[in-house]
Design a protein around this motif. Sequence first.
Motif, PDB file in Angstrom:
ATOM      1  N   ASN A 296      22.298  15.921  15.039  1.00 23.68           N
ATOM      2  CA  ASN A 296      22.354  16.776  14.021  1.00 23.68           C
ATOM      3  C   ASN A 296      20.694  17.038  13.829  1.00 23.68           C
ATOM      4  O   ASN A 296      19.912  18.165  13.401  1.00 23.68           O
ATOM      5  CB  ASN A 296      23.048  16.459  13.125  1.00 23.68           C
ATOM      6  CG  ASN A 296      24.621  17.463  13.573  1.00 23.68           C
ATOM      7  OD1 ASN A 296      24.855  18.630  13.077  1.00 23.68           O
ATOM      8  ND2 ASN A 296      25.522  16.858  13.423  1.00 23.68           N
TER       9      ASN A 296
ATOM     10  N   ARG B 203      19.783  20.746  11.716  1.00 28.60           N
ATOM     11  CA  ARG B 203      21.160  20.604  10.807  1.00 28.60           C
ATOM     12  C   ARG B 203      21.046  19.483   9.888  1.00 28.60           C
ATOM     13  O   ARG B 203      20.663  19.081  10.025  1.00 28.60           O
ATOM     14  CB  ARG B 203      21.912  20.872  11.506  1.00 28.60           C
ATOM     15  CG  ARG B 203      22.505  21.917  12.803  1.00 28.60           C
ATOM     16  CD  ARG B 203      23.826  22.378  13.237  1.00 28.60           C
ATOM     17  NE  ARG B 203      24.520  21.185  13.127  1.00 28.60           N
ATOM     18  CZ  ARG B 203      25.989  22.173  13.660  1.00 28.60           C
ATOM     19  NH1 ARG B 203      26.523  22.663  13.771  1.00 28.60           N
ATOM     20  NH2 ARG B 203      27.134  20.444  13.346  1.00 28.60           N
ATOM     21  N   ARG B 204      21.978  19.663   8.564  1.00 25.57           N
ATOM     22  CA  ARG B 204      22.269  19.469   7.740  1.00 25.57           C
ATOM     23  C   ARG B 204      23.583  19.677   7.207  1.00 25.57           C
ATOM     24  O   ARG B 204      24.023  20.048   7.394  1.00 25.57           O
ATOM     25  CB  ARG B 204      21.852  19.528   6.353  1.00 25.57           C
ATOM     26  CG  ARG B 204      20.256  19.939   6.053  1.00 25.57           C
ATOM     27  CD  ARG B 204      19.072  19.240   5.090  1.00 25.57           C
ATOM     28  NE  ARG B 204      19.581  18.799   4.218  1.00 25.57           N
ATOM     29  CZ  ARG B 204      19.575  17.191   3.791  1.00 25.57           C
ATOM     30  NH1 ARG B 204      18.654  16.371   5.133  1.00 25.57           N
ATOM     31  NH2 ARG B 204      19.950  16.737   2.654  1.00 25.57           N
TER      32      ARG B 204
ATOM     33  N   ASP C 156      24.202  23.150   6.376  1.00 21.29           N
ATOM     34  CA  ASP C 156      24.487  24.167   7.293  1.00 21.29           C
ATOM     35  C   ASP C 156      25.993  24.239   7.941  1.00 21.29           C
ATOM     36  O   ASP C 156      26.511  24.920   8.545  1.00 21.29           O
ATOM     37  CB  ASP C 156      23.086  24.087   8.084  1.00 21.29           C
ATOM     38  CG  ASP C 156      22.178  23.611   8.029  1.00 21.29           C
ATOM     39  OD1 ASP C 156      21.812  24.893   7.545  1.00 21.29           O
ATOM     40  OD2 ASP C 156      21.668  22.560   8.301  1.00 21.29           O
ATOM     41  N   VAL C 157      26.331  22.557   8.090  1.00 22.20           N
ATOM     42  CA  VAL C 157      27.515  22.360   8.258  1.00 22.20           C
ATOM     43  C   VAL C 157      28.518  21.171   7.441  1.00 22.20           C
ATOM     44  O   VAL C 157      27.618  20.300   6.957  1.00 22.20           O
ATOM     45  CB  VAL C 157      27.889  22.310  10.092  1.00 22.20           C
ATOM     46  CG1 VAL C 157      27.349  21.060  10.082  1.00 22.20           C
ATOM     47  CG2 VAL C 157      29.642  22.285  10.733  1.00 22.20           C
TER      48      VAL C 157
ATOM     49  N   GLU D  69      30.905  26.265   8.953  1.00 19.16           N
ATOM     50  CA  GLU D  69      29.222  26.833   8.931  1.00 19.16           C
ATOM     51  C   GLU D  69      28.867  27.119   7.541  1.00 19.16           C
ATOM     52  O   GLU D  69      29.696  28.748   7.952  1.00 19.16           O
ATOM     53  CB  GLU D  69      28.701  27.262  10.388  1.00 19.16           C
ATOM     54  CG  GLU D  69      29.600  25.918  11.239  1.00 19.16           C
ATOM     55  CD  GLU D  69      29.128  26.135  12.953  1.00 19.16           C
ATOM     56  OE1 GLU D  69      28.424  26.544  13.460  1.00 19.16           O
ATOM     57  OE2 GLU D  69      29.850  25.651  13.373  1.00 19.16           O
ATOM     58  N   ARG D  70      27.610  27.679   7.658  1.00 20.69           N
ATOM     59  CA  ARG D  70      26.939  28.282   6.743  1.00 20.69           C
ATOM     60  C   ARG D  70      26.607  29.745   7.776  1.00 20.69           C
ATOM     61  O   ARG D  70      25.942  29.239   8.617  1.00 20.69           O
ATOM     62  CB  ARG D  70      25.435  28.036   5.993  1.00 20.69           C
ATOM     63  CG  ARG D  70      24.690  28.662   5.384  1.00 20.69           C
ATOM     64  CD  ARG D  70      24.093  28.242   4.581  1.00 20.69           C
ATOM     65  NE  ARG D  70      24.124  26.671   4.118  1.00 20.69           N
ATOM     66  CZ  ARG D  70      25.030  26.401   2.758  1.00 20.69           C
ATOM     67  NH1 ARG D  70      25.682  27.695   1.852  1.00 20.69           N
ATOM     68  NH2 ARG D  70      25.588  25.453   1.895  1.00 20.69           N
TER      69      ARG D  70
ATOM     70  N   PRO E  74      26.761  19.365  17.119  1.00 25.51           N
ATOM     71  CA  PRO E  74      26.721  20.513  17.318  1.00 25.51           C
ATOM     72  C   PRO E  74      27.535  20.526  18.885  1.00 25.51           C
ATOM     73  O   PRO E  74      27.346  19.970  19.371  1.00 25.51           O
ATOM     74  CB  PRO E  74      24.665  20.461  17.386  1.00 25.51           C
ATOM     75  CG  PRO E  74      24.556  19.575  17.196  1.00 25.51           C
ATOM     76  CD  PRO E  74      26.044  18.549  16.557  1.00 25.51           C
TER      77      PRO E  74
END
Length: 175
Positions: free
Chosen positions: A20, A25-26, A100-101, A129-130, A166
């Motif tokens: 991630n 991604r956060r 983000d997720v 997920e955003r 991811p």
Amino acid sequence: MDTLLPADLVEAASRVIAANRAAGRRLAVAESCTGGLVSAALTEINGASDVFDAGFVTYANDAKISMLGVSSDVLETFGAVSIAVAWSMAQAALCKSGADVAVAITGIAGPGGGSVKKPVGTVVFARAERDADPADVHADRKEFGDLGRGGIRLQAALCALELLMPRSAPPAEAP
């Protein structure tokens, strides 16, 4: 590594943080039956703070309602161990964090609390997920069987970590 957690759990968390981080991604998690085990595993990894945003431990239904805004009607209709509740938890964790997720976990770790329809070892997961279509629900119910409380929680945490990886882009079509 100096840790109280099982090596396979820490190794999975390390892969999640690295993948991630590389994807930019956060992450956030909303946990019930795992009681913070996924969050603990993620925070075992040095530098996880640039990837892991928030963990919500909402063990009781009242906490799911007050902290995450899960509807009491949804809880009463479907039960805490349901796709509807897991999905609500994941969506709320995403909305209440900078992630983000988000992944949510709710289940029956036992030894009691199971039923014929939801036996001990039943765990439900959801990933949100955003900026994704909210109608595109990613949720699954797994039956781990009665592995003992610790075994069920460990398997649930490992599955949740896998959901935080991811997803690979589909292969490009040949011209």
